[in-house]
Write a protein that holds these residues in place. Sequence first.
Motif, PDB file in Angstrom:
ATOM      1  N   UNK A   1      43.138  30.426  50.280  1.00 38.02           N
ATOM      2  CA  UNK A   1      41.883  29.860  49.781  1.00 38.02           C
ATOM      3  C   UNK A   1      40.807  30.036  50.833  1.00 38.02           C
ATOM      4  N   UNK A   2      39.668  30.570  50.404  1.00 42.57           N
ATOM      5  CA  UNK A   2      38.549  30.786  51.325  1.00 42.57           C
ATOM      6  C   UNK A   2      37.277  30.216  50.727  1.00 42.57           C
ATOM      7  N   UNK A   3      36.511  29.550  51.554  1.00 45.12           N
ATOM      8  CA  UNK A   3      35.228  28.996  51.139  1.00 45.12           C
ATOM      9  C   UNK A   3      34.116  29.758  51.837  1.00 45.12           C
ATOM     10  N   UNK A   4      33.119  30.130  51.068  1.00 42.29           N
ATOM     11  CA  UNK A   4      31.949  30.815  51.627  1.00 42.29           C
ATOM     12  C   UNK A   4      30.693  30.088  51.175  1.00 42.29           C
ATOM     13  N   UNK A   5      29.773  29.917  52.098  1.00 40.25           N
ATOM     14  CA  UNK A   5      28.484  29.305  51.768  1.00 40.25           C
ATOM     15  C   UNK A   5      27.654  30.288  50.948  1.00 40.25           C
ATOM     16  N   UNK A   6      26.868  29.767  50.027  1.00 38.08           N
ATOM     17  CA  UNK A   6      26.014  30.597  49.187  1.00 38.08           C
ATOM     18  C   UNK A   6      24.607  30.605  49.780  1.00 38.08           C
ATOM     19  N   UNK A   7      24.048  31.791  49.954  1.00 32.20           N
ATOM     20  CA  UNK A   7      22.675  31.954  50.466  1.00 32.20           C
ATOM     21  C   UNK A   7      22.420  31.183  51.754  1.00 32.20           C
TER      22      UNK A   7
ATOM     23  N   UNK B   1      40.563  31.593  45.499  1.00 32.60           N
ATOM     24  CA  UNK B   1      41.963  31.230  45.706  1.00 32.60           C
ATOM     25  C   UNK B   1      42.835  32.320  45.087  1.00 32.60           C
ATOM     26  N   UNK B   2      43.767  32.832  45.878  1.00 32.49           N
ATOM     27  CA  UNK B   2      44.681  33.846  45.354  1.00 32.49           C
ATOM     28  C   UNK B   2      46.071  33.646  45.932  1.00 32.49           C
ATOM     29  N   UNK B   3      47.063  34.089  45.294  1.00 33.74           N
ATOM     30  CA  UNK B   3      47.151  34.657  43.960  1.00 33.74           C
ATOM     31  C   UNK B   3      47.366  33.574  42.902  1.00 33.74           C
ATOM     32  N   UNK B   4      46.553  33.634  41.875  1.00 39.17           N
ATOM     33  CA  UNK B   4      46.636  32.674  40.782  1.00 39.17           C
ATOM     34  C   UNK B   4      47.958  32.827  40.037  1.00 39.17           C
ATOM     35  N   UNK B   5      48.523  34.019  40.051  1.00 40.48           N
ATOM     36  CA  UNK B   5      49.755  34.280  39.304  1.00 40.48           C
ATOM     37  C   UNK B   5      50.928  33.427  39.776  1.00 40.48           C
ATOM     38  N   UNK B   6      50.852  32.867  40.971  1.00 47.05           N
ATOM     39  CA  UNK B   6      51.923  31.979  41.436  1.00 47.05           C
ATOM     40  C   UNK B   6      51.965  30.696  40.620  1.00 47.05           C
TER      41      UNK B   6
ATOM     42  N   UNK C   1      43.544  38.372  39.882  1.00 43.72           N
ATOM     43  CA  UNK C   1      44.496  37.389  40.397  1.00 43.72           C
ATOM     44  C   UNK C   1      43.857  36.401  41.379  1.00 43.72           C
ATOM     45  N   UNK C   2      42.527  36.245  41.287  1.00 50.10           N
ATOM     46  CA  UNK C   2      41.793  35.342  42.168  1.00 50.10           C
ATOM     47  C   UNK C   2      40.992  34.343  41.341  1.00 50.10           C
ATOM     48  N   UNK C   3      41.191  33.069  41.608  1.00 48.55           N
ATOM     49  CA  UNK C   3      40.425  32.006  40.984  1.00 48.55           C
ATOM     50  C   UNK C   3      39.125  31.823  41.756  1.00 48.55           C
ATOM     51  N   UNK C   4      38.010  31.736  41.042  1.00 49.19           N
ATOM     52  CA  UNK C   4      36.705  31.571  41.687  1.00 49.19           C
ATOM     53  C   UNK C   4      36.099  30.251  41.220  1.00 49.19           C
TER      54      UNK C   4
END
Length: 110
Positions: free
Chosen positions: A33-39, A49-54, A98-101
């Motif tokens: 899971x990675x968080x990135x600031x917007x602008x 968050x990956x992999x969602x398939x898990x 396979x990535x949840x956003x």
Amino acid sequence: MRFLTTLGLCTLLVAGCTSTEDRIFFDGQVYNAKLRKVDRTLDTFTVTVRPVSRSLKGAREAGLYEATSYCINTFGNSDIVWTEGPDVEEGALTIEKDTLILQGSCRTVR
């Protein structure tokens, strides 16, 4: 031959020393899971968050955890206003490759 045996033993020892204590499991799985600031704003963020398939349930929990930790550490509270949150119906979630956003903003106390 003795060198290879020693090398194999050392590799085993190093691999055996890797601890799972610092990993957090969600629905029995570990996620990236990675968080990135917007602008470049501190309060608005996107979490991937990956992999969602898990496990979709685990991926949702991992995303929520990542966002909550960020808001607590940055603003001192866990209040989040979601624009694309983990609590919506499964069909409304954004999942790509396979990535949840997830997207949201920390509520800032003024």
